[in-house]
Design a protein around this motif. Sequence first.
Motif, PDB file in Angstrom:
ATOM      1  N   MET A   6       0.838  -1.200   0.000  1.00 16.57           N
ATOM      2  CA  MET A   6       0.000   0.000   0.000  1.00 16.57           C
ATOM      3  C   MET A   6       0.871   1.247   0.000  1.00 16.57           C
ATOM      4  O   MET A   6       1.915   1.290   0.646  1.00 16.57           O
ATOM      5  N   LYS A   7       0.451   2.216  -0.774  1.00 20.63           N
ATOM      6  CA  LYS A   7       1.239   3.442  -0.851  1.00 20.63           C
ATOM      7  C   LYS A   7       1.197   4.174   0.484  1.00 20.63           C
ATOM      8  O   LYS A   7       0.154   4.256   1.122  1.00 20.63           O
ATOM      9  N   LYS A   8       2.350   4.708   0.885  1.00 24.41           N
ATOM     10  CA  LYS A   8       2.455   5.345   2.190  1.00 24.41           C
ATOM     11  C   LYS A   8       2.209   6.853   2.108  1.00 24.41           C
ATOM     12  O   LYS A   8       2.456   7.468   1.076  1.00 24.41           O
ATOM     13  N   ARG A  23       3.519  10.456   3.048  1.00 29.67           N
ATOM     14  CA  ARG A  23       4.902  10.928   3.180  1.00 29.67           C
ATOM     15  C   ARG A  23       5.055  12.020   4.237  1.00 29.67           C
ATOM     16  O   ARG A  23       4.158  12.829   4.434  1.00 29.67           O
ATOM     17  N   GLU A  34      11.200  12.490   1.533  1.00 29.58           N
ATOM     18  CA  GLU A  34      11.415  13.376   0.409  1.00 29.58           C
ATOM     19  C   GLU A  34      11.905  14.696   0.980  1.00 29.58           C
ATOM     20  O   GLU A  34      11.763  14.928   2.175  1.00 29.58           O
ATOM     21  N   LYS A  47      11.865  17.010  -8.997  1.00 27.25           N
ATOM     22  CA  LYS A  47      10.640  17.733  -9.323  1.00 27.25           C
ATOM     23  C   LYS A  47      10.915  19.210  -9.093  1.00 27.25           C
ATOM     24  O   LYS A  47      11.847  19.568  -8.365  1.00 27.25           O
ATOM     25  N   SER A  76       3.930  15.348 -15.939  1.00 25.44           N
ATOM     26  CA  SER A  76       3.203  15.856 -14.768  1.00 25.44           C
ATOM     27  C   SER A  76       3.882  15.475 -13.457  1.00 25.44           C
ATOM     28  O   SER A  76       3.815  16.201 -12.472  1.00 25.44           O
ATOM     29  N   GLN A  77       4.542  14.305 -13.471  1.00 23.90           N
ATOM     30  CA  GLN A  77       5.103  13.788 -12.219  1.00 23.90           C
ATOM     31  C   GLN A  77       6.147  14.716 -11.612  1.00 23.90           C
ATOM     32  O   GLN A  77       6.426  14.623 -10.428  1.00 23.90           O
ATOM     33  N   GLY A  86       1.233  17.771 -11.200  1.00 27.92           N
ATOM     34  CA  GLY A  86       1.333  16.424 -10.640  1.00 27.92           C
ATOM     35  C   GLY A  86       1.005  16.374  -9.164  1.00 27.92           C
ATOM     36  O   GLY A  86       0.534  15.353  -8.652  1.00 27.92           O
ATOM     37  N   GLU A  87       1.279  17.469  -8.458  1.00 33.37           N
ATOM     38  CA  GLU A  87       1.009  17.535  -7.027  1.00 33.37           C
ATOM     39  C   GLU A  87       0.749  18.984  -6.634  1.00 33.37           C
ATOM     40  O   GLU A  87       1.127  19.902  -7.354  1.00 33.37           O
ATOM     41  N   ARG A  95      -7.786  14.996  -7.363  1.00 36.94           N
ATOM     42  CA  ARG A  95      -7.293  13.621  -7.238  1.00 36.94           C
ATOM     43  C   ARG A  95      -5.780  13.559  -7.134  1.00 36.94           C
ATOM     44  O   ARG A  95      -5.222  12.554  -6.710  1.00 36.94           O
ATOM     45  N   ILE A  96      -5.096  14.627  -7.571  1.00 36.63           N
ATOM     46  CA  ILE A  96      -3.637  14.608  -7.461  1.00 36.63           C
ATOM     47  C   ILE A  96      -3.253  14.780  -5.990  1.00 36.63           C
ATOM     48  O   ILE A  96      -4.021  15.321  -5.196  1.00 36.63           O
ATOM     49  N   PRO A  97      -2.062  14.269  -5.619  1.00 33.60           N
ATOM     50  CA  PRO A  97      -1.662  14.355  -4.217  1.00 33.60           C
ATOM     51  C   PRO A  97      -1.547  15.798  -3.717  1.00 33.60           C
ATOM     52  O   PRO A  97      -1.044  16.663  -4.426  1.00 33.60           O
TER      53      PRO A  97
END
Lengths: 276, 201
Positions: free
Chosen positions: A1-3, A5, A46, A110, A133-134, A177-178, A206-208
Motif C-alpha cells: 500500500m502506498k504510504k 509521506r 522526500e 521535481k 506531470s510527475q 502532478g502535485e 485527485r492529485i496528491p
Amino acid sequence: MKKNRLIPVLLLKNGFLVQSKSFCRYQNLGDPITAVKRLSDWASDELIYLDISQDDSYDTRREDHGHPNRSKFIDIIRDVSHNCFMPITVGGRIKTIEDIRTRLANGADKVCINTQPLLTPEFVSLAASKFGSQCIVVSVDVKLKEGKYVVMAHGGKVETAYHPVEWAKKVESLGAGEILLNSIDRDGMRSGYDIEMLSQVSDSVRIPVIAMGGVGEWEHFAEALEKTKVDAVAAANIFHYFDQSVFVAKKYLFEKNLNVRPPSLIHSGHGGVILK
Amino acid sequence: MITIIDYNMGNIRSVFNALGDLGAEVIVTNKKEDIDKADKIILPGVGAFGEGMDHLRVLGLVEVLDDNVMKRKKPFLGICLGMQLVADVGFEFGANKGLGWVSGEVKKLEVKNVSLPHIGWNDIAKKRDCPLLQNLPDSADFYFVHSYHVVPSSADVIAASCDYEGAFASVIHKENIYGVQFHPEKSQKAGKVLLENFIKI
C-alpha cells in the motif's frame, strides 16, 4: 500500500537555511548542505527545497570550517543531490521552462512553481508536456481574508481572485502532478495545520496534496492524516529544532498505526558533505 | 565497470551518484565503444515510452544494446522507463515498438480511486527468489513515480509485484535482464541494498 509521506521543507534565503514566520520574518539556521545530510540520515521520505531569496546574492562561505563556497542556488542543488538518496523537489524563482530544465539537470527530481502559473496558467501545461506531470508541483499559498480563503502570489504579497479549491482544480486540469498547500496565517505559528482548508482542497482534486504551514507538535501531522485526504505532510521549522526530528516524528506516526514508512536511521557511507 | 546509458531521458546524475557512493566503477555514456567494454549495463530514464525509443534509435543504441545484452548476455538493469523499454510494445501516446527482450506490453495503470501518476513510497511483494532482491525484507518500501507499467506475457518473469489498486510488476527478471519500476537510487536503504546486489551479480 502506498504510504503517506513526511516531508521536511528547507527554506533558503541568499544561500542560508532560514526559519520563517508569517512569510516575512526570517532567522538564519546555518548551512543548507549539513541540514540535508542530517535529514537524509533520519530517513525523510522526500525533501522540498525552496529558494525564497529576493535577489541573486549568495554567500555561504564558512572558511573557518572549510565549507565549500557556493555562489549560486544551482551549486547548492547539485551538492544536495549528492548528499541524499531520496526525491528532491526544488522551488523558488522559477519563471521559464529553461529555469525548470536547469534545476532538473542539476539533480532536482521535481520542481515547485508558485507565482508564474498565476500570471500565465498555461505555464503549467507547457511544463507538464515538456517534463511530465510527475515532476511539476504547484505550490499554493493561502491567506484568510475576511473569513474567506484567498490564493496569494509573489511570496504571499499579492492577492489573487482565486479560491484555493478553484485554483487547485484548475492546475490539476492543466497537468500539475502535485499541490503543495501552504497556509500563510499558520506559517511559523506552531498552532497546527489549517485543517478546514486542507480538507476543502484535498476533497476536490485527485492529485496528491501536500499539507504545509503551522506544525508545532507531532500530533499536528497525525491530525492532518486522520482528518483530511492529504497525501503528504510537510513542515519546515520543526524539523530543525530536535535531534533526529524526522525519525522521532515518523516513529510517533507509525506507532499510531498511520500509513507511513517504518522509522529508520541511515548511516551514509561517505563523509556527507562533498568538498570540492 | 558499470555503464549507465545516457540518452537524454531524465535524471541520470542520481543513479551515477548512488552507484559511485557504493564504490562501483561507473561511467555515463552513449558511445558504442564504452558500452562494448562494459561488464554491466544500466538503462535509467523518466519520460514517455515512444520518446525513449526514439532517443535510443537516433543515438544508434538499439543494435549496440541488443548485441551486448541479448547476444553477449551482460547483466542489464532497466530502471523505470528503462524497465518498460525491454517490453515488445508501449501504449503511451500511441503504440510504439520496444526493445522486445522480455515479451509483454506497457500499459497505463488502471485506477479509479487513487491518483495518477503513482508517486510515492510503496512496498513490493516478492514473488520468487531473485538475485536483485537478496537481503531485502519481504515487503521493502521503494520510491515510485510512474503512470505506466509492464504487463509481461509470462507471469514467470515477475520477481516482485506492487499493489496500487491492483497488483502490477514492480521487479522483472529473465536470465541476465532485470527491470525495476521504482527508483532504487531514490529509495535510501532498500535502494542501496538492491543496487549493491546488482553490482555483485
